[in-house]
Design a protein around this motif. Structure first.
Motif, PDB file in Angstrom:
ATOM      1  N   UNK A  51       5.179   9.379  -3.333  1.00  0.00           N
ATOM      2  CA  UNK A  51       4.552   8.531  -2.339  1.00  0.00           C
ATOM      3  C   UNK A  51       5.602   7.759  -1.556  1.00  0.00           C
ATOM      4  N   UNK A  52       5.152   7.157  -0.461  1.00  0.00           N
ATOM      5  CA  UNK A  52       5.977   6.263   0.357  1.00  0.00           C
ATOM      6  C   UNK A  52       5.174   4.988   0.558  1.00  0.00           C
ATOM      7  N   UNK A  53       5.857   3.939   0.939  1.00  0.00           N
ATOM      8  CA  UNK A  53       5.141   2.721   1.283  1.00  0.00           C
ATOM      9  C   UNK A  53       4.621   2.853   2.708  1.00  0.00           C
ATOM     10  N   UNK A  69       0.835  -1.196   0.000  1.00  0.00           N
ATOM     11  CA  UNK A  69       0.000   0.000   0.000  1.00  0.00           C
ATOM     12  C   UNK A  69       0.874   1.252   0.000  1.00  0.00           C
ATOM     13  N   UNK A  70       0.443   2.224  -0.783  1.00  0.00           N
ATOM     14  CA  UNK A  70       1.195   3.462  -0.919  1.00  0.00           C
ATOM     15  C   UNK A  70       0.447   4.603  -0.236  1.00  0.00           C
ATOM     16  N   UNK A  71       1.206   5.564   0.262  1.00  0.00           N
ATOM     17  CA  UNK A  71       0.637   6.788   0.811  1.00  0.00           C
ATOM     18  C   UNK A  71       1.248   7.970   0.060  1.00  0.00           C
ATOM     19  N   UNK A  72       0.398   8.795  -0.504  1.00  0.00           N
ATOM     20  CA  UNK A  72       0.882   9.999  -1.177  1.00  0.00           C
ATOM     21  C   UNK A  72       1.406  10.972  -0.129  1.00  0.00           C
ATOM     22  N   UNK A 115       0.200  12.468   3.850  1.00  0.00           N
ATOM     23  CA  UNK A 115       1.026  12.542   5.055  1.00  0.00           C
ATOM     24  C   UNK A 115       0.948  13.907   5.727  1.00  0.00           C
ATOM     25  N   UNK A 116       0.522  14.917   4.985  1.00  0.00           N
ATOM     26  CA  UNK A 116       0.367  16.241   5.585  1.00  0.00           C
ATOM     27  C   UNK A 116      -0.528  16.172   6.824  1.00  0.00           C
ATOM     28  N   UNK A 150       4.284  20.604   1.920  1.00  0.00           N
ATOM     29  CA  UNK A 150       4.800  19.318   1.445  1.00  0.00           C
ATOM     30  C   UNK A 150       6.311  19.199   1.656  1.00  0.00           C
ATOM     31  N   UNK A 151       7.020  20.338   1.666  1.00  0.00           N
ATOM     32  CA  UNK A 151       8.467  20.307   1.889  1.00  0.00           C
ATOM     33  C   UNK A 151       8.798  19.806   3.296  1.00  0.00           C
TER      34      UNK A 151
END
Length: 118
Positions: A40-42, A2-5, A9-10, A18-19
């Protein structure tokens, strides 16, 4: 997996830029993948980094039972956590004196304490 944009995560991290999310990921060694315009991150990688401080707290508090405490937290099992919690009302540990003088004083103190209580 599963990925998270990073945009998602904000809210998890409480950031508005986002920075800041990228900086947090770099600091916590969460690998950021860029695919086209999306970053994205896992989820498993993020979750591990996000929960490490909590896991360290559980290790400190519960010792070898930290995994069970973690499971109880995940299940929101308050009763299990309460039963797992070390008792704050444990009986006093007995003290063993290393010197004769201290032993004599302690035995006199205990006998005086018993005679006053009676």
């Amino acid at each position: 997996m599963k990925r998270l944009l990073l945009k998602e995560l904000l809210t998890y991290l409480g950031y508005v830029d986002i920075r800041s999310v990228r900086k947090w990921c770099k600091k916590n060694e969460v690998f950021v993948i860029r695919h086209g315009k999306d970053e994205f991150v896992f989820e498993s990688d993020f979750k591990k980094a996000f929960e490490i401080p909590f896991i360290n707290h559980l290790k400190k508090q519960f010792g070898k039972d930290w995994e069970e405490a973690y499971r109880f937290h995940a299940e929101e099992n308050i009763l299990g956590l309460t039963l797992l919690q070390p008792s704050t009302f444990s009986p006093r540990k007995s003290f063993k004196a290393q010197h004769d003088i201290v032993s004599k004083y302690l035995s006199k103190y205990e006998s005086d304490k018993k005679s006053k209580a009676a």
